[in-house]
Each structure stands twice: as C-alpha cells, then as structure tokens.
Design a protein around this motif. Structure first.
Motif, short mmCIF file in Angstrom:
data_model
loop_
_atom_site.label_atom_id
_atom_site.label_comp_id
_atom_site.label_asym_id
_atom_site.label_seq_id
_atom_site.Cartn_x
_atom_site.Cartn_y
_atom_site.Cartn_z
N ALA A 171 24.25 -11.22 24.91
CA ALA A 171 25.26 -9.83 25.00
C ALA A 171 25.60 -9.72 23.16
CB ALA A 171 26.58 -10.03 25.61
N PHE A 172 26.08 -8.68 22.81
CA PHE A 172 26.18 -8.37 21.52
C PHE A 172 27.58 -7.94 21.20
CE2 PHE A 172 21.58 -7.96 22.38
CZ PHE A 172 21.29 -8.54 21.43
N GLU A 175 33.51 -8.82 23.55
CA GLU A 175 33.99 -8.44 24.77
C GLU A 175 33.17 -8.39 25.89
OE1 GLU A 175 36.83 -4.77 25.03
OE2 GLU A 175 35.31 -3.89 26.65
N GLU A 176 31.74 -8.07 25.67
CA GLU A 176 30.76 -8.17 26.35
C GLU A 176 30.36 -9.76 26.99
OE1 GLU A 176 27.38 -6.29 24.60
OE2 GLU A 176 27.90 -4.30 25.40
N VAL A 177 30.50 -10.64 25.81
CA VAL A 177 30.25 -11.94 26.32
C VAL A 177 31.40 -12.45 27.08
CG1 VAL A 177 30.66 -14.52 25.20
CG2 VAL A 177 29.11 -12.64 23.89
N VAL A 219 26.48 -18.08 28.15
CA VAL A 219 26.54 -16.76 27.42
C VAL A 219 26.60 -16.57 26.05
CG1 VAL A 219 27.49 -14.46 27.62
CG2 VAL A 219 27.72 -16.07 29.39
N ALA A 220 25.71 -15.92 25.08
CA ALA A 220 25.70 -16.01 24.02
C ALA A 220 25.42 -14.74 23.24
CB ALA A 220 24.35 -17.17 23.70
N LYS A 242 22.78 -3.34 19.09
CA LYS A 242 23.85 -4.22 18.73
C LYS A 242 24.32 -3.50 17.42
CE LYS A 242 23.28 -7.37 15.73
NZ LYS A 242 22.83 -8.34 14.74
N PHE A 243 25.79 -3.27 17.22
CA PHE A 243 26.38 -3.01 16.01
C PHE A 243 26.08 -3.97 14.82
CE2 PHE A 243 29.88 -2.04 13.12
CZ PHE A 243 29.83 -0.56 12.93
N ASP A 244 25.47 -3.27 13.87
CA ASP A 244 24.97 -4.11 12.70
C ASP A 244 26.03 -3.86 11.49
OD1 ASP A 244 24.41 -1.97 11.57
OD2 ASP A 244 22.39 -1.91 11.26
#
Length: 831
Positions: A171-172, A175-177, A219-220, A242-244
C-alpha cells in the motif's frame, strides 16, 4: 578486474540477484571503502552485517540522524545523502543507482554518479535500465550483468482473504497500511508492518516477527522494494498509484518491477499480483516484469552541487544553473531549495546577512529533513531557530533550547499516531545533534536523542504488535470485508451508527471518529472505508443545504463555520482582499460537490468583503489618469486603507481641488497626519480587514484589534506599531490614539488658540477618554509645553517642537519639525 587503476564498475540486474552482497565482499577486499544506500534502514542493516566480520573499531555508520564513527574507521556505511564525499578511500559503491530518476531525491544519486570516485574501484548497483546513462559517462566502464536466481510469475488478482502465507501486501499511505493490516489481523491472524519512516529498531523488530513465523503476512509500503531481503513468496499490490510529494501518479514499470521482485528468495520462485480495487496490469506490462525487460532510463534528475555562496544572487543563480548534458534534467521544487528561497524572500523577517559564511550556514540548515511533514509551518520554524542560534551568540544551539524541544518527546503514552509523531520529532533533533559543531554538548544530545528514539521505537513496536496481531472479535470488523456494506445511520444530525455501533460524529462535512468506544485507534482507522461509504449521501445533502440557505460565519481562526463546525478556511490568495478557499471536508465528498461548494464559498467571501470593505475594494478597481491620485490610491490599498501623511506628501502636494473631491467621494480623508478611508474603521470592517491582512501576510497572528469604543489606549506592553496603525491607532510611546480622534483633537486645539497658547478643556480630555495626567503626558510627547496658570485647575499648553542634537535639545524654528502632525501650528498667527 584490474585493481591497479581507477575502475568504474556497474553491477546491473533485477532484485534478488546478489548485487549488494557482491559489493560488500568487494569493499572488504580493500583497505577502505564507502557504501551509500537509499534508506537509513539499509545502511543500518549492512553496518550490522559488516560488524560481524570486521573489527568494530574500523566500521562507521553515517546517516542524517545517527553517526557512529570510530577514530580508526576504514569502512563507512551511509545513506546516499550522508556519504563523506571528500574522503579518499579505495572503494566506493552506490546502491539503487536507478534512483537518479527519482522525482524527489534523484539529484543526490546523480551527483554521486557524476562526481564521486574511489582511488581504485567505484561501483554502481542497480537496474539494467541505467546502462545507457552510465555508458555515456565513462569510456571504460566494466559492466557486470546479474541474473535473477529464481523465476517471477504473475499470479493474477486475489482477495486478501485468499492470499497465501508468506505474502507481502503493498500500500502507499500510512492509513492504507494500517487499514489493511487490521483486515489481515482479523482474517489471517496478524501481520508485520514495514514502512520507510520506521526507525531501524522498530523495523528490525517487525521483520523478526515475520521471519520468526509469528505472523505469515507483511503489509508494507514501497520501501520494501529497496534492498530489504525477507523470506517472501508473493507480492500483491492493493494500488498502483502513489503520492510522490507533488501529485498522485501511477507507478512506472521500473518501480512496479522493483517491488514485485522482492517475491522469491534466492532460488525459490516468486509470484506477484493485484488485490482489492487495484487496477489491472496489461499483458504487455506483465510480460516485461516477468522477464525483467525494462525501458532504458532516458533522463536523470540533476542539480548543480558546486554552489556560489558569495551573495544571495550568486547562490540562487548557481542553484538554478541548467545542466549541460541532454540526459540531465534539472530537478525542481526540492524542499531545501524551497525553504532557502522562502527565507531570502522574507529576509526582513529572518535577517539573513548577505555574506558567504552566513549563506553557507543557512544552506546547511535548509538541509534539515522535514520528518514531521504534516504540521504547517513546523519545519520552517525549526530551520529558523537553528539558523538563528548558529549565526549569533555562541554559534551553537544552546542546551536550554534542546532541553525544551526534547522534554515533551520523552514520553511513552499515546496511540500509534502519537508515538509515530514523537519519533519523527526526535529524528529532527537527532539530525541537528549529529551535525558537527551545531549544538552545545554534542555527545550528550546525540546519545540522548538516540536513547529516546530507541525507547519510543520499542513502545511503537509494542503498539503495532498489540494492534495488528492480537486476535479479538468485533461486529464492526465486517466493514472491511469484501463486498459487504454495513448499515449506516446518522442520528441527531451528527452521531454515526454502523450496525448499531456508535463510532463517531459527522462534524460539519468532516468525519470525526470516536476514541471513547474502547476501540484502539487502529480499530477506528480500519472503519473509515465503511463509515465513509455510509456518510457519502449525507455529505452531498449537507453541501446542497449550505448552498441553498446556509448561515455562515468567518471566525478569527480564519475558518468558515456552518452550524458551529468549520467547513473551510481562507488561505493566502492573489491579494489580501481576494483570499483563496481551502475546504475542510471528508475525502469521500464527490469532486462535483467540492467544486460547487468552492464556487459558493468564493462568492460568499467576496460578497462579505464587498459589503464590509466597499471603499477598499473600489479603491483597488479605481482607474484614474492623474498619476498622483493613482499612486495615492495604490499606496492606500497596499497599506490596508491607512497611511501616514508624511509617506505620501509628495503625491498630496500635486493634488488639485478636483482631485481632492474625487478622493473624498471615494471615502478618502486627507488629514493633517494620516490619509485613510474613514468608513473602514467601524468595528465589523476593522475585524474582517485585520483578519484578511493577517491571513495574507501570516504576521501578528496572536494580536487582536483594541476593544471597540476605545479612543485612547495606554499599553504597558509593547504592541506592533504597524499592526496598530492598520487598526486605526497612532503611537506615542506607550500611548495609542485613534487617528480620526487625533484629527478632531487637532481641530479643537486650533479652535482654542488664544493669546499664543491653548487652554486645556474637558472636551479635549473627554474626546480621548483618558485622564488629565495621561492627557498632559500625551501633549508633551506631541511637543507641547505645559504652562501653569495663576488660576487653580487651569492648564495651558503651547506648541514647542524639540529637535535632538547629540545629547541636547533645541527648539525648532517655524515649520522645522515636519514629522509631527501639529507642526502646522508653527505657521498659525496666534495674534
């Protein structure tokens, strides 16, 4: 490999091919060496491996937040940014050299690629996609191609509930992780967590959980793609975007391949795939990833590292220098460069001396990483404070300041987010402590920050373990299961009930989760998806209600409130009368609703300003051919509707009667001491005017206008003079007098001149609303001489301007004191 000459070697290949192992072995075959890694975690991991094989007194670790450098060190394991570029060693290696193409840090890797060379062997490790770039730089590069030891195969799409053990789920966002880890905990019994922001101690503890078999899932974030070797059979993506740091973008094929390649250990085959709502990979992309056939990198990011610190201009020019090679692309919007330009742009505030030594210090301070990120203004404040200490006094950050910053971080209470935030803050001060000659008692603060980080890391690991590995039942867990939508109700216009369970409130347009239910913070995070699905229709309904007949208020915190809840805030815009709007809404609100709300709020704030500050708004739109009138209007607008007359006296001299009539019609009053828009000093107008001014300039945020109805203020504490002038008050030492009252006082004085002096009467004192003692003090500050009368309780005063020459005072001749508003009295014929 001919070791008798300076050799450049590129070891290229996909993940899981032993490139890093080869570099370590090569380095240890030399007398000295440096290795640079993209993550602090990796530098620490290799450091600990080398310690087991070499005398610890010969091994150094150098990262931003941690430095272990024995006096006899020969081998240096570093983050790429922290590599000692001036040290002469026999061997140098830079890992993950394809990071040259990274949008945020690429210029650092490119600088090492272009400029860093060892005495004997320089080795670059990375993807085959970098071969053409490296080949164009060096004529005699030795290329070593590494082939993957195992096969990588696409496994298709699977639900998380059907994923096999030994799987890493990608996940990216934090919160998602956490949400996915909670889902895995409830469906699979638990998972470990790996993120780039974890401290080495927390990361190692989480890895041990997985490697020991306590949990079968990981989870990473994409941090797993950079050299972290674990016993992983499968890698599944929950997202390919992803937000870069600048925008939300899709991962490129090289990044997907880098992460997917972590599946399969040594000779064991691996699988990769997608899960949840992740978009599909095309058949062409799958084939390229399986066969490790990636497009060559065509451009790498670059920034000039040979900076010219002679003055402001040369420093900025050298930073903005354009590359001289076609494959180099100048990187933009780096955090260090942005904050440098911010400081120089606001030099009146930060007082940066235009000197070489000072600019070098400022640039070094701008390198302080922004570990906290989410708190607006926090990073610039840290940089400002450190810079201030390094350029004044003892040229060190004092013990007292370090103690103040650290004392609230040495605590182990709080939830996961609180602990993570403390760790981020500690990392900032660990970085500062590890900079040579930056802090008093450097050894003490280096050890102190390290100790606190380790304690917090242990506690953070405990919380992660408790949150994502302990088994517990909850009816709300179904909110994260696939294809299940829980019943959501909203009671009393705010309470959110999911399947009969109260989980929080809908405050305005924002979901506020409840921490009083007994659930862990991570439990609540895992509910967001289900809750937001339920509140989506309600949010749309509320937006329509606001637009149709919502009663809004703008508060002193710059926020726009609806039913006592903030729904937006004003932020700096085109000018102080045209602020922009930043919504305070939940992410689930549709783009269409957000756009409608933004449009409505923009019109609402514009209408509010037009009503309360009509004269000021019209002034900005006023078109006039006469340059003096135009210039005066411009200055009035730029200074929030009030000016000292002396600052625009040249323009006033050129005004004819017709010009003055035009200005009067526009609400402009040209007084003896001030030029101002007299209608903007009513209470409501002052309130919004000051609020807009503070919002635009972000100054004097804690100051408020004087209590409305006051004409005179005696302040024992210093108050910003410019701020008070905007509020409509002129300063006389510790006295402040309303400027329109000052004009009326002047008229009364003129009316009361008799026999070359003025009699003080109660009307004057009542006009200001002060006592006689303060009034006489004020008169003296305005260069009046108090004269005693033979009659009791009678006071006379006479205008006697004073001019200070050295330590003596001298009376002015007529019209000599031009700065005092009452200097006109010099020309009055008292007889």
């Amino acid at each position: 490999m001919d070791l008798n000459k300076k050799q450049v070697t590129a070891v290229l290949g996909p993940t899981n091919t032993g490139k890093t192992y080869m570099a370590i072995e090569t380095m240890l075959s030399f007398e000295s060496g440096i290795m640079g890694f993209p993550l602090r975690l990796l530098a620490r991991e290799v450091y600990e491996k080398v310690l087991k094989r070499v005398d610890p007194s010969k091994v150094a670790l150098i990262t931003g937040e941690e430095k272990i450098i024995p006096g006899n060190a020969k081998y240096f394991l570093c983050t790429t940014e922290s590599m000692p570029i001036d040290k002469s060693v026999e061997f140098i290696a830079v890992d993950e050299i394809q990071m040259c193409a990274d949008h945020e840090r690429g210029h650092i890797f490119t600088d090492r690629l272009l400029n860093l060379r060892a005495e004997k062997v320089t080795m670059f490790l990375g993807s085959h996609s970098m071969r053409n770039i490296i080949e164009s730089l060096e004529k005699d590069v030795e290329f070593i191609s590494k082939e993957r030891f195992s096969k990588l195969t696409y496994g298709g799409q699977k639900k998380i509930s059907r994923l096999n053990r030994k799987t890493a789920i990608i996940a990216f966002s934090v919160e998602e992780v956490y949400a996915i880890a909670e889902l895995v905990r409830r469906q699979k019994g638990g998972s470990a967590i790996i993120m780039g922001s974890l401290s080495p101690k927390t990361r190692n503890s989480q890895v041990e959980l997985y490697q020991s078999g306590d949990v079968d899932y990981l989870v990473a974030t994409d941090a797993i793609g950079m050299g972290i070797n674990m016993d992983i059979d499968n890698v599944y993506f929950t997202n390919l975007k992803k937000f870069d740091g600048k925008k939300l973008r899709r991962l490129n094929l090289s990044e997907i391949s880098q992460i997917a390649g972590r599946a399969g250990r040594h000779v064991n085959d691996g699988n990769f795939g997608i899960s949840g709502e992740c978009e599909n990979l095309t058949s062409e992309e799958i084939e390229l990833i399986e066969n490790h056939k990636l497009e060559s990198v065509q451009k790498i990011f670059w920034r000039n590292s040979n900076l010219d610190f002679n003055n402001y201009e040369t420093l900025i020019n050298s930073l903005e220098k354009k590359p001289d090679k076609l494959f180099l692309r100048r990187i933009n919007d780096c955090e260090d460069e942005k904050i440098l330009k911010y400081f120089l742009k606001n030099n009146l505030k930060y007082k940066v001396a235009n000197e070489k030594s000072v600019l070098k210090i400022l640039w070094n301070c701008c390198q302080i990483p922004d570990f906290v990120k989410h708190i607006y203004g926090h990073h610039s404040e840290v940089v400002s404070k450190v810079f201030s200490f390094l350029t004044s006094g003892k040229q060190r950050v004092p013990n007292s300041y370090m103690r103040d910053q650290i004392k609230n971080l040495d605590r182990l209470d709080g939830n996961i987010d609180t602990l993570a935030n403390r760790i981020s803050n500690v990392r900032t001060w660990a970085y500062v402590s590890n900079k040579k000659n930056w802090v008093q008692n450097q050894d003490y603060w280096t050890e102190r920050t390290k100790t606190i980080e380790d304690k917090l890391s242990d506690r953070f690991h405990e919380e992660l373990t408790k949150s994502f590995i302990d088994r517990r039942a909850s009816i709300l867990a179904r909110g994260l299961k696939q294809d299940v939508v829980l019943e959501t109700k909203i009671k009393n216009d705010k309470d959110i009930i999911i399947d009969g369970q109260y989980i929080g409130e809908l405050r305005g347009l924002k979901l506020s989760l409840d921490f009083r239910t007994g659930a862990l913070d991570t439990d609540i995070k895992s509910l967001k998806k289900a809750a937001r699905q339920g509140i989506s229709p309600e949010l749309t309904k509320r937006v329509n209600l606001i637009i149709s007949n919502g009663i809004l208020k703008l508060h002193e915190d710059f926020k726009i409130y609806w039913l006592d809840n903030p729904i937006a805030k004003i932020i700096s815009g085109k000018n102080y009368l045209e602020p922009d709007i930043d919504l305070i809404t939940d992410d689930i609100l549709s783009l269409d609703s957000k756009n409608k709300l933004i449009e409505f709020l923009n019109n609402w704030i514009k209408n509010l300003i037009n009503i309360e500050l009509k004269d000021l708004v019209n002034l900005n739109k006023f078109e006039q051919k006469n340059s003096s009138v135009r210039a005066l209007c411009y200055q009035l607008f730029e200074n929030n509707g009030v000016l000292k007359r002396d600052s625009v006296k040249e323009f006033i001299k050129k005004l004819n009667q017709e010009d003055r009539k035009i200005l009067r019609n526009k609400g402009v009053k040209i007084g003896r001491y001030h030029v101002f828009l007299h209608r903007i000093f009513k209470p409501s107008a002052v309130t919004i005017r000051v609020l807009l001014w503070k919002n635009f300039f972000q100054n004097n945020l804690k100051l408020n206008p004087p209590k409305f109805g006051l004409n005179f203020l005696n302040s024992k504490n210093p108050i910003d003079q410019k701020f008070m002038l905007i509020c409509g008050f002129e300063k006389f030492e510790n006295f402040f007098v309303r400027i329109d009252i000052l004009e009326r006082l002047f008229i009364k004085i003129i009316e009361n001149i008799k026999e070359n002096r003025i009699k003080l009467d109660s009307d004057m004192i009542n006009l200001l609303g002060c006592n006689t003692n303060d009034f006489t003090k004020l008169l003296k500050l305005m260069n009046y001489k108090i004269e005693k009368s033979k009659k009791e309780n009678e006071i006379y005063f006479k205008y006697m301007p004073q001019k200070k020459i050295g330590n003596k005072k001298k009376s002015f001749k007529k019209n000599e004191n031009k700065d005092n508003p009452f200097s006109i009295l010099n020309s009055v014929n008292y007889n």
